[in-house]
Motif scaffolding. Structure first.
Motif: not given
Length: 384
Positions: A249-251, A267-280, A372-382
């Motif tokens: 699943f992608y957003q 519910s967001a666990e495992g989804l991916r999205l494109p983003a700036s590196p600001l979140l990680v 590309i970031l993925e939600v892992v354990d409730g947080d963003w992962k690069l």
């Protein structure tokens, strides 16, 4: 009184007047105009954007200003209304006579203001996402975030790396979602990805189970991509999990913030999205030129406002810094000189990416500026 004394008195008066005039010129501020969706349905965009502008205008002024002059931020809250944005843009260019505008939280607000901005010949850095803002190029309009076309391209690059070639697309019917859908369909065709399901939802919808059920029931769909912003993508994410859809699943980048994680929950666990590196920021390699810029912005924002940083506030940071760079390069507030300076910016490292503008490109970014970031354990992962 003698003629000689009168001449001396007149000369003194002229000298004093000239001094006062020169002092007034020196004290004249550089006016940064802005209209943002600080309240209303798009407040998650405009609120961090305004906080960022206020924080950095203050900081720049404390450090001596720009061209020896202080910056003055003149801001209006358009509440997410395109008509209000048009009215405030008119006020900024006609009454406030600003030197440059950094604003436009949404595509609708931006495009409503563009005709007035072009007519008034005022340099404008938009903080909204749709490709139509800067493509085709408009003489006085520049764009800070990556476009929805780039977001679609970056998502499908990741899909292809995972061997995905058949997808389901769900999108909002608002300006951002509608444009994102169009760009995704166009990009998919060029990248050899087949869109088997194409469904939409209204921004006012509170449940998207029906749309997602149709996608789930198509056994050929290998992954699902949602293009939207606001609270709707969180609803889509929760419904996706409730239906037990076990495909990737992608957003879009429209939800690249910690507030989205709060809304979507587990519910967001495992989804991916494109983003700036600001979140990680801490995940970036030490030699990444964006790392110190990203870390500095994140630390400063969170210390000032005691809340998590967001991608959208970073757009305002980059917009203001690009405006300052152009003013300094132009050496004045002459609008044509500032516009040409913006067009010539090269290698400007921002939070969102590294900008390389030109007369043919008023955005200066490409799809590779997305991570590309993925939600892992409730947080963003690069991921990459």
């Amino acid at each position: 009184m003698s003629k000689k004394l009168l001449r001396r008195t007149g000369l003194l008066a002229v000298t004093l007047a000239a001094g006062i005039f020169t002092g007034a010129q020196a004290a004249e501020t550089i006016k940064i105009g802005s209209f943002l969706s600080v309240t209303g349905p798009a407040s998650f965009l405009g609120d961090p954007e305004l906080k960022t502008l206020r924080m950095y205008v203050d900081k720049i002024n404390e450090d001596g200003g720009v061209l020896g002059r202080q910056l003055e931020l003149i801001h209006y809250d358009d509440e997410g209304s395109a008509s209000s944005a048009r009215n405030y843009a008119s006020r900024l260019v006609r009454s406030d006579r600003v030197d440059i505008i950094v604003g436009g939280s949404t595509t609708g607000a931006t495009m409503a203001a563009v005709p007035l901005i072009e007519q008034s010949q005022t340099p404008f850095l938009s903080l909204a996402g749709a490709v139509v803002i800067a493509d085709p190029v408009k003489k006085w309009v520049f764009k800070v975030p990556q476009s929805d076309r780039m977001a679609a391209e970056r998502v499908m690059m990741d899909m292809k790396e995972r061997g995905i070639s058949k997808i389901g697309l769900i999108s909002g019917t608002g300006g951002f979602g509608r444009s994102g859908r169009e760009q995704t369909l166009e990009m998919a065709e060029g990248m050899g990805i087949e869109v088997l399901e194409d469904v939409t939802y209204s921004p006012s919808d509170t449940d998207m189970t029906a749309q997602l059920t149709g996608i789930r029931n198509n056994s050929e769909v290998e992954a699902v991509f949602n293009f939207g912003f606001g609270q709707s993508p969180a609803i889509v994410t929760r419904n996706y999990a409730q239906l037990g859809i076990d495909r990737p699943f992608y957003q879009s980048h429209g939800v690249a913030s910690n507030s989205f994680l709060d809304l979507a929950g587990d519910s967001a666990e495992g989804l991916r999205l494109p983003a700036s590196p600001l979140l990680v920021p801490d995940s970036l390699p030490e030699d990444d030129p964006q790392k110190p810029v990203v870390q500095a912005y994140k630390e400063a924002y969170e210390a000032r406002w005691d809340e998590s940083v967001s991608t959208f506030g970073a757009y305002a940071y980059d917009g203001l810094q690009l405006a300052v760079a152009a003013l300094e390069k132009a050496g004045s507030t002459d609008r044509e000189a500032v516009r040409k300076a913006l067009e010539s910016i090269q290698g400007h490292v921002g939070v969102t990416g590294t900008y390389n503008m030109s007369p043919e490109d008023h955005n200066g970014l490409n799809a590779d500026s997305f991570r590309i970031l993925e939600v892992v354990d409730g947080d963003w992962k690069l991921i990459e």
